[in-house]
Design an enzyme around this catalytic site. Structure first.
Site, PDB file in Angstrom:
ATOM      1  N   GLU A  83     -24.736  13.409   7.172  1.00 60.92           N
ATOM      2  CA  GLU A  83     -26.184  13.309   7.294  1.00 60.92           C
ATOM      3  C   GLU A  83     -26.573  11.952   7.875  1.00 60.92           C
ATOM      4  OE1 GLU A  83     -27.344  16.075   7.084  1.00 60.92           O
ATOM      5  OE2 GLU A  83     -27.775  16.802   5.077  1.00 60.92           O
ATOM      6  N   ASP A 103     -15.898  20.873   6.129  1.00 60.60           N
ATOM      7  CA  ASP A 103     -16.638  20.556   4.908  1.00 60.60           C
ATOM      8  C   ASP A 103     -16.660  21.709   3.909  1.00 60.60           C
ATOM      9  OD1 ASP A 103     -18.198  22.185   6.505  1.00 60.60           O
ATOM     10  OD2 ASP A 103     -19.717  20.685   6.913  1.00 60.60           O
ATOM     11  N   ASN A 124     -30.905  18.309  12.083  1.00 60.60           N
ATOM     12  CA  ASN A 124     -31.149  16.856  12.036  1.00 60.60           C
ATOM     13  C   ASN A 124     -30.051  16.077  12.765  1.00 60.60           C
ATOM     14  OD1 ASN A 124     -29.012  17.171  10.326  1.00 60.60           O
ATOM     15  ND2 ASN A 124     -29.919  16.125   8.578  1.00 60.60           N
ATOM     16  N   HIS A 179     -26.746  16.452  12.351  1.00 58.06           N
ATOM     17  CA  HIS A 179     -25.509  16.169  11.625  1.00 58.06           C
ATOM     18  C   HIS A 179     -24.300  16.898  12.225  1.00 58.06           C
ATOM     19  CE1 HIS A 179     -26.187  19.585   8.422  1.00 58.06           C
ATOM     20  NE2 HIS A 179     -25.522  20.048   9.458  1.00 58.06           N
TER      21      HIS A 179
HETATM   22  C1  GLP Z   1     -23.915  23.414   8.297  1.00 56.86           C
HETATM   23  C2  GLP Z   1     -22.513  22.924   8.581  1.00 56.86           C
HETATM   24  C3  GLP Z   1     -22.409  22.308   9.944  1.00 56.86           C
HETATM   25  C4  GLP Z   1     -23.033  23.220  10.978  1.00 56.86           C
HETATM   26  C5  GLP Z   1     -24.466  23.429  10.657  1.00 56.86           C
HETATM   27  C6  GLP Z   1     -25.190  24.266  11.675  1.00 56.86           C
HETATM   28  O1  GLP Z   1     -24.757  22.397   7.896  1.00 56.86           O
HETATM   29  N1  GLP Z   1     -22.081  21.985   7.601  1.00 56.86           N
HETATM   30  O2  GLP Z   1     -21.045  22.074  10.242  1.00 56.86           O
HETATM   31  O3  GLP Z   1     -22.908  22.636  12.247  1.00 56.86           O
HETATM   32  O4  GLP Z   1     -24.504  24.081   9.395  1.00 56.86           O
HETATM   33  O5  GLP Z   1     -25.304  25.573  11.247  1.00 56.86           O
HETATM   34  P1  GLP Z   1     -25.834  26.778  12.134  1.00 56.86           P
HETATM   35  O6  GLP Z   1     -24.768  27.086  13.091  1.00 56.86           O
HETATM   36  O7  GLP Z   1     -26.028  27.882  11.122  1.00 56.86           O
HETATM   37  O8  GLP Z   1     -27.095  26.328  12.777  1.00 56.86           O
END
Ligand code: GLP
Length: 288
Positions: free
Chosen positions: A143, A67, A136, A138
């Site tokens: 989402e 993304d 959440n 995702h």
């Molecule tokens: C973002 C990314 C996700 C990732 C998530 C978790 O939202 N788009 O791909 O899994 O962060 O992030 P963290 O590893 O900082 O908890």
């Protein structure tokens, strides 16, 4: 779904890096699906170490990130383009021309999403998709509630996600409201999925994703239906699992990892899943 519980964040990240390294060695032209987020930082650090100290060779690999935020140019320090170069691409011998992220600056975002899907298909599909999980539930920026068959598209970010990612932006700059993300269907078409979650704040959502009913309200729960998905957790993220004794502790895992070679492709390169009827020949055999 295979669940591996490690004692701490460091060993969990090392396990994931080792998993990726074995896949790269087994198939030097591996098509990697990559993820961002703080959880992935020690994974990339370990892969860089493996490059520097063990000569792990990424020169023939291709990569597709999950993304990117809409409206952030690649040189913006908060963009995922920037994260990937800083944390990984500029520190290993991957050819930058073979690395791909969605273009969040595209004037025609719909066309950009279609282009990204076509590019993945033209590369033969993703062999190994690395995933984190949002608070959440995702995956990427899918989402909840997220459609199982969704493909790369623009998503509106939820308040939970924007709050979660706010510390990664300067105080003066709001987290973008939209992002381009691979769809759930795009992720499920990968031949293997590898999810890493660490820390107690992820424990509740991890338990719902692994042991709860499969539901669009926890996007990651769809991984329960992926034929080759491994989840690596540290003890803290595994804290709310009810069936802990069922899961494997430590690594290497005693089972053979399913193949990701071209001949056993689960994806026909056009985003459609092939029949899994033929038994897969193990490519990577891991002794306990
Ligand atoms: C973002 C990314 C996700 C990732 C998530 C978790 O939202 N788009 O791909 O899994 O962060 O992030 P963290 O590893 O900082 O908890």
């Amino acid at each position: 779904m295979e669940v591996i519980i490690q004692s701490n964040e460091e060993t969990a990240a090392r396990t994931v890096a080792e998993f990726i390294a074995r896949a790269v060695k087994a198939k030097p032209t591996l098509v990697l699906g990559l993820a961002t987020g703080c959880t992935m930082e020690p994974v990339y650090d370990e892969l860089v170490r493996k490059r520097q100290e063990e000569g792990l060779d990424f020169s023939l690999c291709r990569s597709f990130n999950l993304d990117e935020y809409v409206g952030l140019p690649p040189d913006d320090p908060s963009s995922y383009h920037h994260f990937m170069r800083r944390r990984f691409f500029d520190r290993v011998n991957i050819d930058l021309r073979n690395t791909h992220l969605p273009d969040g600056m595209a004037t025609d975002l719909e066309a950009e999403c279609a282009r990204y899907e076509q590019l993945i298909a033209a590369s033969g599909g993703i062999d190994l998709q690395l995933l984190g999980i949002g608070l959440n539930g995702h995956l990427g920026f899918n989402e909840p509630p997220a459609a199982v068959q969704s493909r790369t598209r623009v998503e509106i970010l939820s308040p939970v996600t924007r709050a979660q990612n706010a510390p990664l932006f300067p105080k003066s700059k709001p987290v973008p409201r939209r992002a381009v993300t691979m769809g759930v269907g795009t992720i499920l078409a990968a031949r293997r999925c590898l999810l890493l979650a660490t820390g107690s704040e992820k424990a509740q959502v991890v338990a719902r994703a692994i042991e709860g009913p499969m539901t669009p309200t926890i996007t990651a729960s769809v991984l329960q239906m992926h034929p080759a998905c491994t989840v690596v957790l540290d003890e803290a993220a595994a804290g709310d699992l009810g069936n802990k004794e069922r899961y494997r502790r430590g690594f290497p895992a005693p089972t053979a990892l399913p193949a990701i070679a071209k001949s056993t492709a689960a994806n026909d390169g056009n985003g459609r899943r092939r029949s899994q009827a033929k038994p897969r020949k193990p490519l990577l055999t891991v002794k306990s």
